[in-house]
Design an enzyme around this catalytic site. Structure first.
Site, PDB file in Angstrom:
ATOM      1  CD1 TRP A 178       0.937  -0.315   2.934  1.00 45.97           C
ATOM      2  CD2 TRP A 178      -0.768   0.922   3.671  1.00 45.97           C
ATOM      3  NE1 TRP A 178       1.226   0.045   4.221  1.00 45.97           N
ATOM      4  CE2 TRP A 178       0.190   0.798   4.703  1.00 45.97           C
ATOM      5  CE3 TRP A 178      -1.924   1.656   3.907  1.00 45.97           C
ATOM      6  CZ2 TRP A 178       0.028   1.398   5.960  1.00 45.97           C
ATOM      7  CZ3 TRP A 178      -2.085   2.238   5.160  1.00 45.97           C
ATOM      8  CH2 TRP A 178      -1.129   2.119   6.165  1.00 45.97           C
ATOM      9  CG  ASP A 179       4.902   0.722   0.770  1.00 44.32           C
ATOM     10  OD1 ASP A 179       5.577   1.094   1.739  1.00 44.32           O
ATOM     11  OD2 ASP A 179       4.497  -0.447   0.646  1.00 44.32           O
ATOM     12  CD  GLU A 206       2.186  -5.495   8.322  1.00 40.45           C
ATOM     13  OE1 GLU A 206       1.868  -5.826   7.174  1.00 40.45           O
ATOM     14  OE2 GLU A 206       3.357  -5.275   8.677  1.00 40.45           O
ATOM     15  CE  LYS A 230       5.845  -3.754  11.183  1.00 42.87           C
ATOM     16  NZ  LYS A 230       5.660  -4.675  10.046  1.00 42.87           N
ATOM     17  CD  GLN A 231       2.609  -0.123  10.071  1.00 44.26           C
ATOM     18  OE1 GLN A 231       3.370  -1.071  10.043  1.00 44.26           O
ATOM     19  NE2 GLN A 231       2.208   0.493   8.978  1.00 44.26           N
TER      20      GLN A 231
END
Length: 843
Positions: free
Chosen positions: A345-346, A479, A586-587
């Site tokens: 998805w970057d 994630e 994680k983010q």
């Protein structure tokens, strides 16, 4: 050379060679080559990757067969080594190095290596190498080597090779998987040119390399072997006199649109290729054109250099050449083999920046997704849904390429991989369709088709439970959270990011449908979309938005015990625990909403859903999740810098600097060697323009600017291409200017006038004739010196009419003269002729 345009690596550090190789990668959007040394040694990790070239192999993992598709490491064109009389072939780790330095010239796309060494006989030799992967001709690359004997004279042996003995070995944790993607090697020589071909095992793409050696003296006839071809040359060095040899290479594949076959095409291209100097001139000119559109000026050498590094690697992966290819946005660029070269998805972090500078490239990336719409539709049908379900990891064909298992390096165990449940990748694609429309004012019918089919999928994901629609069985961007603790099946219910962005998607689908009347959904479909957009479920706890249903029931992690651990999932699993049990991210996940949506948009959606928005909801939510995030992804620092920009500028700055230096300083601890993080690089650039500059693109074609620069910023300047017009924006802590005029809004209908390509030179000539500095002229013309520099250096085709009149006054000339004079040239509308002043000037 200006340090802001040079990335330097001094000395030989074998432990960091992988990092240097990734950061010194050269590419042109069609193919790229890592910065490995030309001489073969045990520490190098050679890699040449062509955009979109993948292959599939079966491997046996933990007793079962798994299939993985990888971006293929192609034959190595770099090898070139040398030896002084009576010495072995040069290897830097085996000789007495007196100097060893790599300089990456970011402005011109050239890697320079300087070596000085003393051989076992006391002979000191200097070697200077220049390397390029041509941005002017995307099929060519070249390596020039210049030898200077400092205290001796005699023969220097040189061996040049095309090496097909490569495999995908660039990521340690993948080495239990097969990497022998190439087969069917063939080599040969033709009229002194060497060639090598190979074929990918499954996808059957033929790759060809051809090389020409320019040395001024004949070398040995190329010696073909089964999977490599070499030629040897003897250069006669006289003490103190430089001698140069150049290796010119062409790389072609069976996917190229022209050419009888890859081998003959490669041989023909390298035969016709110009000398190294001419190649370099064309390559540098191509980079100069790119930098004119990609210019992004900030204060400070270190900050500027980091920004240039990000722009440079982004354009090496996604250049105007990419627009012609069928490729997506590889998460790790064309710089290494991490994530197997897959597309995630970057693009959501990369394309908003591209759309305002290289819209043709951005459109090409959207076309990659559209071409895979049939596969996405089939995947949705197979899963029992409507519309198009795009895969979390995409490769060549558009099927789901996410591995079913991954290796935890901390424990050595292979674990199930459930990340394919990140359905939100479709939201990223739709978001980029919308951003492209806002930037260009264009909505091709196939883009509308892509957007609407994604809307259909997410609408079908939503099912009515009670009086609310819910989306179950998915993962959000975080994630770590893949399942409920102890659950037999993976997936979560009502991930806030997925649910709220689905509402955003369905609301904008109405506007998209209006732009493509032939694709308008049925009345029943539109009614259901509207109903979902008013009754989607969102959970809350402790006065904040819940990441998903049940999040509040998770345990709090002992953060002191795991302080500084970025990959908590791996650390906890190695300890016999499970990260799914904890409130640990994680983010950014929920906070991605504050990255993509303005505060007004987010609160507006919540109110539309019938949820009362209590005062302080957003800052409380930001603070809550910031305290529970390990930043195990380079994207995390980008998002947190963005969401903190208005509430905590000092903390935002710290996250921005971390994101900016993430790959340069390898903050993730060894991951950059496997490939740069393209999403984070694109995200920092977008953060500068849309967050710190406050650039908001509106559907009515207007730009809105609301800058809030961090305290350490002085001036932020950049050109953008908006609705086909290039405009220049710069801001400081006091005001923002568009085309030199202080303003907060801009519309494409505003008056500008056309130059003729010499405007910049005329401005410079007038200024120098008066003996004035740029700063003084800019002050008198009531514009920034950055905009004046842009006018002088870039020779833009258009310029704001009002600024042009003020500039003509400041330079004691006329608008007509600045525009080239000449009869028949109309004055800019609405102003009339600016008369030459006759009274004495006072400064």
């Amino acid at each position: 050379m200006d340090d802001a345009w040079t990335l330097v690596h001094d000395g030989l550090d074998l432990s960091r060679e992988g990092l240097r190789e990734a950061l010194c990668t050269l590419g042109n959007g069609r193919f790229a080559t890592r910065g490995a040394t030309p001489e073969v040694n045990g520490s190098r990790t050679p890699g040449t990757y062509a955009a979109g070239i993948y292959n599939r192999l079966d491997s046996v993992v933990a007793g079962r067969t798994v299939t993985n598709e990888d971006m293929v490491n192609l034959p190595d064109w770099l090898p070139l080594t040398f030896a002084t009389p009576g010495s072995e072939w040069f290897r830097p780790e085996r000789v007495a190095l007196l100097a060893y330095r790599h300089e990456l010239d970011l402005r011109h796309g050239v890697l320079v290596r300087e070596v000085r060494w003393c051989d076992g006989h006391g002979r000191t030799t200097r070697v200077r190498q220049r390397r390029l992967v041509s941005m002017a001709d995307p099929y060519l690359a070249a390596l020039e080597t210049t030898f200077t004997a400092e205290n001796w004279s005699g023969p220097m042996r040189v061996r040049a090779t095309l090496d097909g003995r490569v495999s995908n070995r660039g990521v340690a944790r993948y080495r239990g998987l097969r990497g022998d993607h190439l087969t069917g090697h063939a080599t040969g020589a033709e009229d002194g040119l060497a060639w090598l071909t190979a074929r990918t095992r499954c996808s059957r793409v033929t790759v060809a390399l051809a090389a020409r050696i320019d040395a001024g003296i004949p070398g040995s006839r190329p010696s073909p072997a089964a999977d490599q071809v070499s030629s040897e040359h003897v250069l006669h060095l006289a003490c103190g006199e430089p001698v140069t040899i150049a290796k010119i290479v062409a790389l072609t594949t069976s996917r190229d649109p022209t050419g009888h076959d890859p081998r003959s095409s490669a041989v023909g291209r390298v035969r016709r290729a110009p000398s190294f100097e001419d190649l370099l001139a064309g390559h540098a000119a191509a980079w100069e054109r790119l930098w004119r559109r990609a210019r992004l000026d900030v204060d400070g050498t270190r900050l500027s250099r980091a920004v240039h590094v990000h722009v440079f690697h982004l354009l090496q992966t996604l250049s105007p050449h990419t627009a012609e290819l069928d490729v997506g946005v590889p998460a790790r660029g064309l710089h290494g083999e991490a994530y197997r070269g897959h597309v995630f998805w970057d693009e959501m972090f990369v394309q908003p920046w591209l759309s305002l500078r290289f819209p043709e490239t951005s459109l090409g990336l959207l076309r990659y997704r559209w071409r895979r719409l049939p596969q996405a539709r089939a995947a949705a049908r197979e899963a029992g849904y409507e519309g198009a379900m795009f895969p979390w990891q995409s490769g060549s064909e558009g099927g789901e390429e996410t591995p079913t298992a991954h290796l935890n390096p901390a424990s050595g165990r292979w674990l199930p991989d459930h990340s394919r449940l990140q359905r939100h990748v479709g939201l990223a694609i739709a978001y980029n369709v919308w951003q492209y429309y806002l930037a260009t004012g264009s909505m091709p019918p196939w883009c509308a088709e892509l957007f609407l089919d994604i809307a259909r999928f997410f609408a079908s994901l939503a099912t009515l439970h009670g009086d609310r629609y819910e989306i179950r069985g998915v993962m959000g961007p975080d994630e770590y959270q893949a399942a409920y603790p102890g659950a037999a099946t993976p997936g979560l219910a009502n991930n806030a990011y997925t649910n709220i962005m689905t509402v955003w998607l369905l609301m904008h689908a109405r506007e998209i449908a209006a732009l493509a009347p032939e694709l308008v959904p049925t009345a029943a479909e539109r009614a259901r979309w509207d109903d979902i957009s008013r009754r989607m479920r969102v959970d809350f706890h402790d006065g904040v938005i819940s990441q998903f249903t049940g999040y509040a029931d998770l345990l709090e992690l002992d953060w002191a015990r795991y302080r500084g651990v970025r990959r908590l999932d791996r650390a906890l699993e190695a300890d016999g625990d499970d990260v799914n049990r904890y409130k640990a991210s994680k983010q950014a996940d929920t906070l991605m909403l504050c990255y993509l949506l303005t505060a007004d948009e987010l609160t507006g959606i919540l109110e539309r859903l019938g949820y009362p928005v209590q005062p302080g909801l957003i800052p409380r939510t930001v603070s809550y999740y910031l305290d529970r995030t390990s930043h195990g992804s380079t994207l995390s620092a980008v998002v947190h810098a963005w969401v903190l920009a208005r509430s905590n500028r000092a903390q935002s700055w710290r996250f921005f600097i971390e994101a900016l230096n993430g790959d340069i300083e390898d903050v993730q601890g060894g991951t950059t060697a496997e490939g740069i993080h393209l999403g984070a690089m694109g995200g920092t650039l977008d953060l500068l323009q849309r967050c710190y500059l406050g650039l908001e693109l509106r559907p009515d074609g207007r730009l809105r600017l609301d800058p809030l620069l961090p305290g350490r910023f002085g001036v932020l300047s950049m050109p953008i291409l908006h609705h086909g017009r290039q405009i220049f924006i710069d801001a400081d802590h006091d005001e923002v200017r568009v085309n030199g005029v202080a303003r907060r809004t801009y519309t494409p209908e505003e008056v500008i006038t056309a130059g003729d390509g010499d405007l910049g030179r005329r401005i410079t000539r007038c200024r120098e004739r008066l003996g004035l500095t740029r700063e003084l002229v800019a002050e008198r013309a009531d514009m920034s010196s950055g905009y004046l520099s842009y006018l002088e250096e870039e020779n833009p085709g258009t310029v704001d009419a009002g600024a042009l009149h003020r500039l003509s006054d400041a330079l004691r000339t006329t608008v007509d003269e600045l525009l080239g004079g000449g009869a028949g040239r109309p004055a800019p509308p609405g102003h009339g002729r600016c008369a030459m002043r006759t009274a004495p000037w006072r400064w």
